[in-house]
Each structure stands twice: as C-alpha cells, then as structure tokens.
Design a protein around this motif. Structure first.
Motif, PDB file in Angstrom:
ATOM      1  N   ARG A 125      56.490  35.766  51.398  1.00  0.00           N
ATOM      2  CA  ARG A 125      56.969  34.736  52.321  1.00  0.00           C
ATOM      3  C   ARG A 125      57.869  33.736  51.603  1.00  0.00           C
TER       4      ARG A 125
ATOM      5  N   SER B 129      57.868  30.643  51.712  1.00  0.00           N
ATOM      6  CA  SER B 129      57.144  29.442  51.304  1.00  0.00           C
ATOM      7  C   SER B 129      56.604  29.527  49.883  1.00  0.00           C
TER       8      SER B 129
ATOM      9  N   TYR C 257      37.801  31.376  47.523  1.00  0.00           N
ATOM     10  CA  TYR C 257      37.690  32.296  48.665  1.00  0.00           C
ATOM     11  C   TYR C 257      36.242  32.404  49.128  1.00  0.00           C
TER      12      TYR C 257
ATOM     13  N   SER D  58      48.003  44.540  54.846  1.00  0.00           N
ATOM     14  CA  SER D  58      46.978  43.620  55.354  1.00  0.00           C
ATOM     15  C   SER D  58      46.436  42.742  54.239  1.00  0.00           C
TER      16      SER D  58
ATOM     17  N   SER E 100      47.981  41.977  51.427  1.00  0.00           N
ATOM     18  CA  SER E 100      49.052  41.070  51.029  1.00  0.00           C
ATOM     19  C   SER E 100      49.164  39.884  51.971  1.00  0.00           C
ATOM     20  N   ARG E 101      49.110  40.156  53.266  1.00  0.00           N
ATOM     21  CA  ARG E 101      49.211  39.067  54.250  1.00  0.00           C
ATOM     22  C   ARG E 101      48.046  38.098  54.121  1.00  0.00           C
ATOM     23  N   LYS E 102      46.855  38.644  53.895  1.00  0.00           N
ATOM     24  CA  LYS E 102      45.682  37.786  53.742  1.00  0.00           C
ATOM     25  C   LYS E 102      45.838  36.867  52.529  1.00  0.00           C
TER      26      LYS E 102
ATOM     27  N   GLN F  17      48.651  35.967  50.928  1.00  0.00           N
ATOM     28  CA  GLN F  17      49.725  34.992  51.086  1.00  0.00           C
ATOM     29  C   GLN F  17      49.336  33.865  52.045  1.00  0.00           C
ATOM     30  N   LYS F  18      48.576  34.194  53.067  1.00  0.00           N
ATOM     31  CA  LYS F  18      48.087  33.155  53.977  1.00  0.00           C
ATOM     32  C   LYS F  18      47.164  32.189  53.243  1.00  0.00           C
ATOM     33  N   LEU F  19      46.342  32.730  52.330  1.00  0.00           N
ATOM     34  CA  LEU F  19      45.452  31.881  51.544  1.00  0.00           C
ATOM     35  C   LEU F  19      46.237  30.966  50.617  1.00  0.00           C
TER      36      LEU F  19
ATOM     37  N   GLU G 220      49.297  29.803  51.350  1.00  0.00           N
ATOM     38  CA  GLU G 220      49.875  28.790  52.229  1.00  0.00           C
ATOM     39  C   GLU G 220      48.854  27.750  52.653  1.00  0.00           C
ATOM     40  N   GLN G 221      47.588  28.182  52.789  1.00  0.00           N
ATOM     41  CA  GLN G 221      46.519  27.270  53.183  1.00  0.00           C
ATOM     42  C   GLN G 221      46.001  26.427  52.015  1.00  0.00           C
TER      43      GLN G 221
END
Length: 349
Positions: free
Chosen positions: A128, A130, A177, A300, A302-304, A306-308, A310-311
């Motif tokens: 991403r 970001s 996590y 899936s 990777s998305r998880k 990267q979301k972590l 960003e959060q």
C-alpha cells in the motif's frame, strides 16, 4: 514481458564469501560484486530493489548454519521492497509490472541485497502507498511470521503464549497481535533494558532469563495464564528448558535458532517430556508456508499484515538506512545490537 532494451544487464550487490573461521564479523563474509543479470525463467520477475533489511536469519546464513545450503558468490538477503520491472509469469506477472512490492528471495538463487533481484512472482506482494519503503521492505519475514505463529497458536487452542528472545521484531509483533486478539503473552528476554520496553508494548509478563528464580517464575506464570504454546527462536538448550516449566500437552513451535552453536543441527528436546508429558515440537519456516500456500492465501496474509501496519499494531523498529558504502559497518552493528532496530540497505540510493 516488457521491452528488454530498457532493462539493466549488469547487477551489483553483496555476495556471500564463505569462511570457516566462525570468529569473523558478518562484514567479512560479504563482498560487493558486479555480475550479469540472469534471464528470467518461467514464473519469475525482475525487481529494482528500493530497500532490504538485515534479519537474524541473514546472519545465520552468512555463517553457513541456515537451513539452506550456503551458495558461495550468490547475492545475500532474504527480503526487501522494490518495483517490478519485468516478468515472465503469465497474467499475474504482467499485472505486477510497475507495481511496488514486498519481495521474498527465491531459495537457491541470488538474494536481494543488490540493485536488482529475480524471484518468483508469487513471492511478490503489492504494498500500500501508506507504507514507507523501509516498512514495506520488512513486512514479509517478521510480521508475516508473527501473524502465522499466533494464528497457529490459536489453532492449537492456546490461551497464552511463551515467547523467547521476545525483544526481536517477531517477538514484538507477536505481543502486539496477540494482545489485539486477547491472547496472553509471557515474554523472556536476556537484557534488563527490554523488560520495561515489552511491558509497555503490552506483554502480560516479562521475565529476565538471567535471574536465579527465572525457571520458577516462568512455571508460575505458565500456570496462571494457562500458557500451552512456546514460540521458540533460540532452540538448542532453550527449547527443553522452557518446556520443562510449561504444563503437560504443551507445544513448541521452533521458527529460528539464535543460539551461538557450531552444531549444524542445533536442536535439543527432552525425550521424557515427549513421551510422558505429551510435549510436542513442530517447526515453522515462512518460505515453505508461502511456497505451499495458494495465491489467495498469500494475498490474504499480506493484506492482513499491511492493515495491521496501518492500524499501528505492527511497526518495524529501524536503526539506520544505509547505502552500499556504509552497509558493512551497519551490518556488524546489527549483529551485536539486534534489539536496537533494523539496518536497511538502500542499494539504489
């Protein structure tokens, strides 16, 4: 494939220089080398590297003690971030061209401590905007391992996890996590300065391994939190010693070996615990997980991750970003001060 006329033909990077003298620093085990870029085989992509970190697994590989046979003269480095320039990998490869990706090195060929890297297309994860290049370069080896380890512990029905060498980037990722998911963590560290750091990070219990009462405190903490999974990156004597303090039916997931040992196998366990206490030991290697997984499973994951990022759940500590000239000295620093943060090579800076 894109037009080959605009593509580089020569690569520059740090290659492995094998030496049997185990006392030599890491910088003495690499050499800056120019060599022709190989042609892309089917399923491969060419990536212009933007950033690549040093991980403990890289240091073990330089010593010739990693699970992969050392390839003298091959470029080193297991992960990074870059731009896909060319592909020979079907529709997915074509789609990747021009995209910034997190890269995992393809086992058995050149690594990614270089201006350019060749790897399998399914070892590239689009990142991403970001994420900075430095953070994007670190999302595979450590954060993905942290997520996979905690998810495996949950599958084993663990209510709490023991983590050794917990001040590592994987250890910190596990703590963050697991806390988000409501899983308790018991962290073990060798340095007193890391006790406060990991406590602030959210570890439920941080124990100093050098204390005389360490084993008893660990036993009591495991009993209190019902810890049944050990995430082990140290191996050797640490595996049976920690399992001894854990309850019957506990499982050790061994994902690394930080022990200073010349034993090429390097693993120990208590036969009595395995037989009479139903202690289990299993291994985890992210490269095998990614290689065996379906593309949608890798995307899936990777998305998880990267979301972590960003959060703010994940954040890789960065000590320094350096070019080719400054990399050898920074590599030696990281070898002695891993908990200070990652050293990042920026080969095209």
């Amino acid at each position: 494939m894109s037009s080959s006329t605009s593509l580089p033909t020569i690569n520059t990077g740090f290659s492995l220089k094998l030496n049997d003298d185990q006392s030599l620093p890491s910088s003495a085990r690499i050499a800056l080398l120019d060599k022709p870029l190989a042609k892309l085989n089917k399923g491969q992509v060419l990536v212009k590297m933007l950033a690549s970190p040093v991980n403990p697994s890289d240091l073990v590989y330089l010593l010739g003690k990693y699970g992969l046979a050392p390839n003298n003269g091959a470029y080193v480095g297991f992960e990074g971030c870059g731009i896909v320039l060319d592909a020979n990998a079907g529709l997915y490869g074509k789609w990747l061209i021009g995209k910034r990706v997190a890269v995992s090195a393809q086992p058995g060929i050149d690594g990614v401590w270089a201006k350019y890297a060749i790897t399998k297309a399914n070892f590239c994860l689009p990142v991403r905007p970001s994420l900075s290049d430095e953070q994007a370069a670190t999302i595979i080896v450590n954060p993905c391992t942290s997520v996979c380890l905690v998810d495996r512990a949950i599958a084993l029905k663990a209510k709490a996890i023991v983590i050794n060498a917990a001040a590592s980037q994987v250890g910190k990722g596990v703590i963050r996590y697991a806390k988000m998911l409501g899983i308790k963590t018991i962290a073990t560290v060798r340095s007193e300065s890391n006790v406060e750091v990991l406590t602030k990070l959210g570890a439920d219990c941080v124990l100093l391994t050098t204390n005389d009462d360490f084993s008893e405190k660990l036993r009591l903490a495991c009993k209190e939190f019902k810890a049944t999974v050990l995430l082990d990156s140290v191996a050797a004597e640490d595996t049976p010693n920690l399992l001894k303090a854990m309850p019957n039916n506990a499982t050790a997931i061994v994902y690394g070996r930080l022990t200073e040992t010349f034993d090429p196998v390097g693993g120990l366990f208590s036969v009595a615990d395995v037989i009479f206490r139903n202690i289990k030991i299993e291994g985890f290697w992210l490269a095998k997980y990614i290689g065996d997984a379906k593309p949608w499973q890798v995307i899936s994951l990777s998305r998880k991750v990267q979301k972590l990022f960003e959060q703010g759940i994940f954040q890789t500590d960065i000590y320094a970003s350096v070019n080719f000239d400054d990399f050898p000295a920074a590599l030696d620093y990281y070898a002695k001060h891993k908990s200070d943060g990652k050293v990042i090579l920026k080969p095209n800076a």
